[in-house]
Design an enzyme around this catalytic site. Structure first.
Site, PDB file in Angstrom:
ATOM      1  N   ASP A   1       0.895  -1.369   0.110  1.00  0.00           N
ATOM      2  CA  ASP A   1       0.121   0.269   0.062  1.00  0.00           C
ATOM      3  C   ASP A   1       0.876   1.157   0.011  1.00  0.00           C
ATOM      4  O   ASP A   1       1.971   1.214   0.417  1.00  0.00           O
ATOM      5  CB  ASP A   1      -0.710  -0.023   1.216  1.00  0.00           C
ATOM      6  CG  ASP A   1      -1.857   1.092   1.204  1.00  0.00           C
ATOM      7  OD1 ASP A   1      -2.366   1.566   0.295  1.00  0.00           O
ATOM      8  OD2 ASP A   1      -1.733   2.164   2.422  1.00  0.00           O
ATOM      9  N   SER A   2       0.216   2.275  -0.142  1.00  0.00           N
ATOM     10  CA  SER A   2       1.161   3.558  -0.489  1.00  0.00           C
ATOM     11  C   SER A   2       1.559   3.762   1.149  1.00  0.00           C
ATOM     12  O   SER A   2       2.673   4.721   1.301  1.00  0.00           O
ATOM     13  CB  SER A   2       0.010   4.869  -1.098  1.00  0.00           C
ATOM     14  OG  SER A   2      -0.882   4.869   0.234  1.00  0.00           O
TER      15      SER A   2
ATOM     16  N   TYR B   1      -1.248   8.563  -2.422  1.00  0.00           N
ATOM     17  CA  TYR B   1      -1.080   8.445  -3.857  1.00  0.00           C
ATOM     18  C   TYR B   1      -2.384   8.899  -4.674  1.00  0.00           C
ATOM     19  O   TYR B   1      -2.255   9.313  -5.710  1.00  0.00           O
ATOM     20  CB  TYR B   1      -1.211   6.914  -4.191  1.00  0.00           C
ATOM     21  CG  TYR B   1       0.233   6.250  -3.947  1.00  0.00           C
ATOM     22  CD1 TYR B   1       1.380   6.900  -3.315  1.00  0.00           C
ATOM     23  CD2 TYR B   1       0.322   4.944  -4.403  1.00  0.00           C
ATOM     24  CE1 TYR B   1       2.501   5.988  -3.294  1.00  0.00           C
ATOM     25  CE2 TYR B   1       1.470   3.973  -4.124  1.00  0.00           C
ATOM     26  CZ  TYR B   1       2.384   4.919  -3.571  1.00  0.00           C
ATOM     27  OH  TYR B   1       3.686   4.206  -3.696  1.00  0.00           O
ATOM     28  N   GLY B   2      -3.392   9.367  -3.880  1.00  0.00           N
ATOM     29  CA  GLY B   2      -4.631   9.310  -4.353  1.00  0.00           C
ATOM     30  C   GLY B   2      -4.655  10.714  -5.264  1.00  0.00           C
ATOM     31  O   GLY B   2      -5.629  10.399  -6.310  1.00  0.00           O
TER      32      GLY B   2
ATOM     33  N   CYS C   1      -4.291  -1.234  -1.975  1.00  0.00           N
ATOM     34  CA  CYS C   1      -4.520   0.023  -2.253  1.00  0.00           C
ATOM     35  C   CYS C   1      -5.351  -0.147  -3.709  1.00  0.00           C
ATOM     36  O   CYS C   1      -4.926  -0.551  -4.641  1.00  0.00           O
ATOM     37  CB  CYS C   1      -3.001   0.306  -2.450  1.00  0.00           C
ATOM     38  SG  CYS C   1      -3.001   2.147  -2.870  1.00  0.00           S
ATOM     39  N   ASN C   2      -6.424   0.427  -3.372  1.00  0.00           N
ATOM     40  CA  ASN C   2      -7.218   0.734  -4.402  1.00  0.00           C
ATOM     41  C   ASN C   2      -6.900   1.490  -5.568  1.00  0.00           C
ATOM     42  O   ASN C   2      -7.122   1.395  -6.786  1.00  0.00           O
ATOM     43  CB  ASN C   2      -8.661   1.364  -4.082  1.00  0.00           C
ATOM     44  CG  ASN C   2      -9.324   0.353  -3.154  1.00  0.00           C
ATOM     45  OD1 ASN C   2      -8.924   0.424  -1.923  1.00  0.00           O
ATOM     46  ND2 ASN C   2     -10.546  -0.160  -3.417  1.00  0.00           N
ATOM     47  N   THR C   3      -6.097   2.690  -5.194  1.00  0.00           N
ATOM     48  CA  THR C   3      -5.344   3.579  -6.259  1.00  0.00           C
ATOM     49  C   THR C   3      -4.572   2.753  -7.095  1.00  0.00           C
ATOM     50  O   THR C   3      -4.637   2.948  -8.244  1.00  0.00           O
ATOM     51  CB  THR C   3      -4.981   4.663  -5.311  1.00  0.00           C
ATOM     52  OG1 THR C   3      -5.706   5.195  -4.449  1.00  0.00           O
ATOM     53  CG2 THR C   3      -4.425   5.863  -6.225  1.00  0.00           C
TER      54      THR C   3
ATOM     55  N   CYS D   1     -11.216   2.514  -0.173  1.00  0.00           N
ATOM     56  CA  CYS D   1      -9.746   3.042  -0.013  1.00  0.00           C
ATOM     57  C   CYS D   1      -9.483   2.101   1.180  1.00  0.00           C
ATOM     58  O   CYS D   1      -9.986   2.205   2.077  1.00  0.00           O
ATOM     59  CB  CYS D   1      -9.496   4.647   0.179  1.00  0.00           C
ATOM     60  SG  CYS D   1      -7.827   4.900   0.875  1.00  0.00           S
ATOM     61  N   THR D   2      -8.159   1.496   1.295  1.00  0.00           N
ATOM     62  CA  THR D   2      -7.904   0.660   2.498  1.00  0.00           C
ATOM     63  C   THR D   2      -7.412   1.392   3.398  1.00  0.00           C
ATOM     64  O   THR D   2      -7.377   0.950   4.663  1.00  0.00           O
ATOM     65  CB  THR D   2      -6.767  -0.237   2.099  1.00  0.00           C
ATOM     66  OG1 THR D   2      -5.654   0.438   1.325  1.00  0.00           O
ATOM     67  CG2 THR D   2      -7.268  -1.087   0.989  1.00  0.00           C
ATOM     68  N   HIS D   3      -7.438   2.811   3.676  1.00  0.00           N
ATOM     69  CA  HIS D   3      -7.075   3.518   4.566  1.00  0.00           C
ATOM     70  C   HIS D   3      -8.469   3.726   5.511  1.00  0.00           C
ATOM     71  O   HIS D   3      -8.216   4.029   6.550  1.00  0.00           O
ATOM     72  CB  HIS D   3      -6.746   4.865   4.367  1.00  0.00           C
ATOM     73  CG  HIS D   3      -5.093   5.009   4.284  1.00  0.00           C
ATOM     74  ND1 HIS D   3      -4.398   4.469   3.098  1.00  0.00           N
ATOM     75  CD2 HIS D   3      -4.037   5.572   4.951  1.00  0.00           C
ATOM     76  CE1 HIS D   3      -3.228   4.654   3.050  1.00  0.00           C
ATOM     77  NE2 HIS D   3      -2.922   5.141   4.528  1.00  0.00           N
TER      78      HIS D   3
HETATM   79  N1  DGL Z   1      -4.903   3.217   0.728  1.00  0.00           N
HETATM   80  C1  DGL Z   1      -4.747   3.534  -0.650  1.00  0.00           C
HETATM   81  C2  DGL Z   1      -6.160   3.308  -1.332  1.00  0.00           C
HETATM   82  O1  DGL Z   1      -6.551   2.222  -1.024  1.00  0.00           O
HETATM   83  C3  DGL Z   1      -4.114   5.047  -1.067  1.00  0.00           C
HETATM   84  C4  DGL Z   1      -4.551   6.169  -0.242  1.00  0.00           C
HETATM   85  C5  DGL Z   1      -3.525   6.939  -0.604  1.00  0.00           C
HETATM   86  O2  DGL Z   1      -2.420   6.901  -0.716  1.00  0.00           O
HETATM   87  O3  DGL Z   1      -3.969   8.116  -1.375  1.00  0.00           O
HETATM   88  O4  DGL Z   1      -6.530   3.942  -2.351  1.00  0.00           O
END
Ligand code: DGL
Length: 251
Positions: free
Chosen positions: A8-9, A40-41, A71-73, A182-184
């Site tokens: 993940d980011s 990363y978003g 990480c979805n992104t 988003c996994t966060h």
């Molecule tokens: N946790 C990530 C996701 O699932 C990225 C969040 C980010 O870095 O902006 O998209």
């Protein structure tokens, strides 16, 4: 047998790692949280692709047998290309759980929270179109959510205010399912659930991902020995301090 690499980011993918570790007690894991270039978003596709490739190369150099883009992104931007470049490596990506939400909504409205880059991805657009005739999908970027999680500010009143600002309009629009894309965001589940109140279900993708990983381990015949004891290592591009942060957050 190698480990399962989880990327993940930053800290967000730990929400997926937690579910994977429970579901696959004999498997060992290497978690790589970039940390250096998170979030990363809002970054360009080129950057997200380059960083994700760097991460995957690092995990492969560690001998990982399967890679989870937690990480979805990164999934939205890079998974297609990675599968082409590494045809022998099974990849599992994270996508907003639109399908289960669309199939179970009673109000006919679902909310999807994700990063800008994920919501703009082709895959999200195609999936949304698939359900467009039966549900209305209200999307929003969780502005400031990733930063709040990275800074361990989940319980701060300011974070609740950020959540209210983004989530209340979804509930006001009639959403009875809120998808965490988003996994966060699962780290904010408690506050999100408080804000949406009873009657609105908050859905994330980690259980579905764990099932997919289990099935690929069988397909590729790469399951760890049944006697094996689980281990987990943490890596980062941001140095030792961030590795410590990952370990703390994973407790
Ligand atoms: N946790 C990530 C996701 O699932 C990225 C969040 C980010 O870095 O902006 O998209």
């Amino acid at each position: 047998m190698g480990s399962i690499g989880v990327f993940d980011s930053g800290l967000g993918g730990l929400s997926v790692l937690r579910t994977l570790r429970k579901a696959l007690p004999c498997e060992s894991f290497i978690y790589l949280g970039d940390g250096e270039r998170c979030p990363y978003g809002e970054r360009s596709k080129e950057e997200v692709l380059r960083f994700t490739k760097e991460a995957v190369d690092r995990l492969l150099a560690e001998g990982c047998k399967l890679i989870v883009l937690a990480c979805n992104t990164a999934t939205a931007v890079a998974i297609k290309q990675l599968r082409e470049e590494y045809p022998d490596i099974p990849f599992v990506g994270l996508e907003p759980a639109v399908k289960p939400a669309a199939l179970s909504t009673k109000s006919g409205v679902i909310g999807v929270l994700a990063t800008k880059r994920s919501l703009e991805g082709d895959h999200f657009r195609t999936t949304s179109e698939q359900y467009a005739d039966r549900v209305r999908i209200v999307t929003a970027v969780g502005e400031g959510f990733v930063e709040a999680v990275e800074n361990n500010e989940e319980r701060q009143p300011a974070t609740e205010a950020l959540v209210r600002k983004v989530v209340e309009p979804m509930v006001a629009a009639g959403a009875d399912k809120i998808v965490l894309g988003c996994t966060h965001y699962p780290f904010l589940r408690e506050v999100i659930e408080r804000v949406v109140g009873e009657g609105v279900e908050v859905i994330d993708s980690s259980e579905a991902v764990a099932r997919r990983v289990a099935s690929l381990l069988d397909t590729f015949n790469i399951r760890a020995d049944r006697e094996a004891k689980q281990s987990c290592r943490y890596l980062s591009f941001a140095g030792e301090e961030y590795v410590e942060k990952l370990k703390m957050k994973d407790r």
